[in-house]
Design a protein around this motif. Structure first.
Motif, PDB file in Angstrom:
ATOM      1  N   VAL A  45      36.817  39.541  40.977  1.00  0.00           N
ATOM      2  CA  VAL A  45      37.657  40.813  41.705  1.00  0.00           C
ATOM      3  C   VAL A  45      39.065  40.711  41.016  1.00  0.00           C
ATOM      4  CG1 VAL A  45      38.628  41.307  43.903  1.00  0.00           C
ATOM      5  CG2 VAL A  45      36.295  40.281  43.852  1.00  0.00           C
ATOM      6  N   GLY A  46      39.728  39.947  40.662  1.00  0.00           N
ATOM      7  CA  GLY A  46      40.922  40.044  40.058  1.00  0.00           C
ATOM      8  C   GLY A  46      41.042  40.672  38.796  1.00  0.00           C
ATOM      9  N   TYR A  47      39.838  40.545  38.056  1.00  0.00           N
ATOM     10  CA  TYR A  47      39.858  41.172  36.817  1.00  0.00           C
ATOM     11  C   TYR A  47      39.601  42.748  37.036  1.00  0.00           C
ATOM     12  CZ  TYR A  47      38.592  42.737  32.066  1.00  0.00           C
ATOM     13  OH  TYR A  47      38.369  43.447  30.788  1.00  0.00           O
ATOM     14  N   GLY A  48      38.621  42.994  37.837  1.00  0.00           N
ATOM     15  CA  GLY A  48      38.197  44.286  38.372  1.00  0.00           C
ATOM     16  C   GLY A  48      39.211  44.963  38.726  1.00  0.00           C
ATOM     17  N   THR A  49      40.036  44.399  39.652  1.00  0.00           N
ATOM     18  CA  THR A  49      41.253  45.009  40.357  1.00  0.00           C
ATOM     19  C   THR A  49      42.337  45.356  39.149  1.00  0.00           C
ATOM     20  OG1 THR A  49      40.834  43.976  42.135  1.00  0.00           O
ATOM     21  CG2 THR A  49      43.161  45.027  42.112  1.00  0.00           C
ATOM     22  N   TYR A  50      42.730  44.548  38.302  1.00  0.00           N
ATOM     23  CA  TYR A  50      43.493  44.750  37.278  1.00  0.00           C
ATOM     24  C   TYR A  50      42.859  45.990  36.479  1.00  0.00           C
ATOM     25  CZ  TYR A  50      45.506  44.430  32.694  1.00  0.00           C
ATOM     26  OH  TYR A  50      46.249  44.676  31.464  1.00  0.00           O
ATOM     27  N   GLY A  51      41.529  46.176  36.115  1.00  0.00           N
ATOM     28  CA  GLY A  51      41.109  47.169  35.343  1.00  0.00           C
ATOM     29  C   GLY A  51      41.500  48.760  36.156  1.00  0.00           C
TER      30      GLY A  51
END
Length: 437
Positions: free
Chosen positions: A186-192
């Motif tokens: 979720v962290g990486y997907g939100t950063y994207g």
């Protein structure tokens, strides 16, 4: 039917979250206590915020309240999806980890009683009490009895060390790994999403396109979803990315906003900076009809975009048409393909802006050469692409339907959780190619 669906959805939600609580909190602790109560509070509180954010957005709650609930509520929604997927995947790991620990476990050790020393020249006589002591494990002699061969000494009792059982250890390892994987995803997907959309370039040949229009560039952007999470800063990133591609034409194909002009007018203001040789055009998406479509049509017109409400404009080398979204039918403003496409010169190429891919079937009937759509987000959160594929003829990319081509953008923003997994956001530059070139 609606009540049955809601009851079924509620049952699935409660069951799934109970399963999460059991695997992440109950199975990883020794007994009832603060950790289990805190876990229940986190799960219940997260869903209260998520449902509150959804309801607040649709009911027009005060915008500051929407913002307060949206960030934690929508992020919890995404996190719970991947916690559940990770915990389910962990069920496959549990038996393998237990089997590995069984093989690594040391063999049990048998204690051998230590014989009493025998004095020289004396006959060793074993009294009943001594026979009982001989059966005890080393270190189990009563503390009140001193050894016979030396002075009495008192050793401090050793505190027992709490060693987790093998089952508890496995639950903690699997639960911790599942939580770490979900948070990282979720962290990486939100950063994207927050860093802004990338640029995707696609070449589309059109049989009717004249040679002079070969290489004509259309920047397609959909599903920006300005709202309580994605605001003015995000809109500026989208505008800057589009302008950097130096397109000939900009097509905004719906779902620009999730909220009223009153709340989101300042967030949409950067759209005034869009620059293209033949202008910027806009068609409504389904979310515009949740947000006051008529007011938003007037607002984008004020910002310099040209709304195509079941209308067509003739550009130098092809016709550009646009139809309203299907959701407009509830307000008497649905798509009208006849109004937008009848009485045109069919020897000219025609590009149609239509928010939903399912509108392709009407486009085929009216001889459209290329339809540009959005709506699906490419699934946004894997495995959401499987659900999107069940409801749309094309989820993302370029496809053919007879003589009509359909291009579906994954969109620039995100709805609900500001997170994408397996469906990165994009702005697509469609480069038209003439077969006569």
């Amino acid at each position: 039917m609606v009540i049955l669906f809601l009851l079924l959805a509620l049952a699935v939600l409660v069951t799934g979250n109970w399963y999460l609580w059991r695997r992440l909190f109950r199975d990883t602790t020794r007994g009832p206590g603060r950790v289990r109560r805190a876990g229940a509070a986190v799960i219940a509180g997260g869903w209260i915020l998520a449902i509150g954010a959804l309801v607040g957005e649709r009911t027009g709650a005060p915008f500051w309240l929407q913002q307060v609930m949206a960030w934690p509520g929508f992020l919890w929604m995404a996190l719970s999806i991947y916690l559940l997927l990770a915990v389910v995947a962990g069920e496959l790991v549990r038996p393998l980890l237990r089997r590995y620990l069984d093989r690594r476990a040391p063999a049990p050790v048998t204690a051998v009683p230590r014989p009493e020393p025998v004095r020289s020249g004396a006959v060793q006589e074993t009294r009943p009490a001594e026979r009982a002591e001989a059966t005890e494990e080393p270190g189990e002699r009563p503390a009140t009895e001193a050894p016979r061969d030396g002075p009495a000494t008192e050793e401090p009792p050793e505190r027992p060390v709490a060693v987790p059982s093998r089952r508890l250890f496995v639950s903690r390892v699997v639960g911790g790994a599942a939580a770490a994987a979900a948070v990282a995803t979720v962290g990486y997907g939100t950063y994207g999403v927050l860093r802004g959309p990338g640029v995707k370039r696609v070449t589309v040949p059109l049989a009717k396109l004249p040679r002079a229009a070969h290489g004509y560039r259309i920047a397609v952007v959909s599903d920006i979803h300005l709202g309580p999470v994605l605001g003015r800063g995000f809109a500026q990133k989208v505008v800057d990315t589009i302008n950097a591609t130096q397109p000939d034409l900009i097509a905004v194909v719906g779902d620009l906003v999730d909220g009223s002009v009153k709340d989101l007018g300042p967030a949409a203001a950067p759209l005034r900076q869009l620059r293209a040789r033949h202008g910027s055009f806009f068609v409504t998406g389904n979310h515009e009809y949740f947000s006051g479509a008529e007011q938003w049509v007037e607002e984008v017109r004020r910002l310099g975009l040209h709304p195509l409400e079941n209308a067509r404009t003739e550009l130098p080398w092809f016709d550009l048409a646009g139809v309203n979204d299907i959701a407009g039918e509830s307000e008497g403003q649905g798509p009208d393909f006849a109004k937008a496409l009848d009485d045109r010169d069919t020897t000219r190429a025609c590009v149609l802006l239509a928010h939903q891919p399912v509108q392709i079937h009407d486009a085929v009937k009216h001889g459209v050469d290329l339809q540009l759509s959005g709506h699906t987000h490419g699934g946004q959160l894997f495995p959401g692409n499987l659900i999107a594929a069940a409801a749309n003829p094309t989820v993302a990319g370029l496809d053919h339907y007879g003589d009509t081509q359909l291009y579906v953008s994954r969109g620039a923003g995100a709805w609900g959780p500001p997170t994408r997994v397996g469906a990165p956001s994009d702005i697509t530059v469609i480069e038209l190619a003439s077969k006569r070139a």
